[in-house]
Write a protein that holds these residues in place. Sequence first.
Motif, PDB file in Angstrom:
ATOM      1  N   CYS A  10       0.845  -1.189   0.000  1.00  0.00           N
ATOM      2  CA  CYS A  10       0.000   0.000   0.000  1.00  0.00           C
ATOM      3  C   CYS A  10       0.883   1.242   0.000  1.00  0.00           C
ATOM      4  N   THR A  40      -7.274  -7.425  -8.182  1.00  0.00           N
ATOM      5  CA  THR A  40      -5.911  -7.244  -8.671  1.00  0.00           C
ATOM      6  C   THR A  40      -5.383  -8.571  -9.206  1.00  0.00           C
ATOM      7  N   GLN A  45      -3.946  -2.434  -9.736  1.00  0.00           N
ATOM      8  CA  GLN A  45      -3.004  -2.351  -8.623  1.00  0.00           C
ATOM      9  C   GLN A  45      -3.702  -2.062  -7.292  1.00  0.00           C
ATOM     10  N   GLY A  46      -5.030  -1.864  -7.324  1.00  0.00           N
ATOM     11  CA  GLY A  46      -5.704  -1.598  -6.058  1.00  0.00           C
ATOM     12  C   GLY A  46      -6.958  -0.765  -6.212  1.00  0.00           C
ATOM     13  N   GLU A  67      -2.371   1.432  -3.465  1.00  0.00           N
ATOM     14  CA  GLU A  67      -2.164   0.027  -3.814  1.00  0.00           C
ATOM     15  C   GLU A  67      -2.765  -0.872  -2.740  1.00  0.00           C
TER      16      GLU A  67
END
Length: 388
Positions: A10, A40, A45-46, A67
């Motif tokens: 993250c 993902t 990516q998030g 993320e």
Amino acid sequence: MMWVSFLLGCSMIISAVPPESKSGEAPGDQPLRVYVGTYTGGKSQGIYLLELDPATSVLTPKGLAGESVNPSFLAIHPTHRFLYAVAEVNDVNGKKGGGVSAFTINQADGTLTALNGESTQGAGPCYVTVDREGKNALAANYSGGSAAVLPIQADGKVSPASAFVQHEGKGADPKRQDKPHVHSINLDAANRFAFVADLGLDKVFVYRFDPKAGTLTPNDPPFAKVAPGSGPRHFAFHPDGRHAYLINEMKSTVTVFNYDPEQGVLTETQTISTLPEGFDGVSWTAEVQVHPSGKFLYGSNRGHDSIAVFAIDPQSGKLSTVAHEPTLGKNPRHFGIDPSGRTLLAANQDSDNIVVFRINPETGRLQPTGQQVEIPKPVCVKMIPINK
């Protein structure tokens, strides 16, 4: 997958200079931040960020908010300072199953910073909501057939679960209902009762909820039952607090309930199809939402790839079909309606796009605006005002 690797992944995007505030904005014209939860593992990516102008329905992509691993469903704290996401991972802090992750929201640009994460004590978490006092995050575990309450600390972090309920049994369909599958958990307006839709058992369980203690206690009666093989998925209240709507994934129907807010009791009054008459293909429902005006209800069909539009009778709460609007993409897993009720954003998971529709305030019908934003594997759409 270890939870520590999720948190290390993250990150916060560098803050941009916030735009100048607009003068003379009417209520409902305030620009909105739109957060999109995704799956993902491919391009995603998030959690992604967009901005919506409700007055014009213009949607602008703002890139990656933060993320995260499989943040498939989102909830936003009532203060708009924190965001919570379920994490469909295999291991959280050494415990098997998924979790809920907490993020702070950068008030200047909307990007996210990871705070912490805790286990939901079950596999396949698919839904999270925050109680109306902002004291607890409540999560549904689909694969585990369970629900959990995670207290929220003053700094926005989640604590280990204070309550956990495990459902038992099976439903009519041996393939999809061989065990409980908890698909959502919602609260009434008074923050007194929690409603847990179980696809595997064809029931909406009702629990008395104590936000101070973070506990769930079975109500009397403990559930409302729907037709065998329906597969309850998501649940929504009418703004009047007297009616509620359950969308059933397997039979592609919506069940209408009268609601007694004093006793927490649901009484079925109608069940109606979300599909057009004569459709004989394969389709499953996903999301259900009531328009802010209380005049219309919307439900998404995956397979038919449409949004079903219903008019709501103001007295009985019953539904009549208005239209079925193609979502211009594949597998509309979720959608969001802006607080002014003018724009609907359809999230098409399998075509990687968010499609913008304008809502007719008189009929509830949807009109495509011609706008689409590419987001990989979008699963959930949540909006909050931008304080400029």
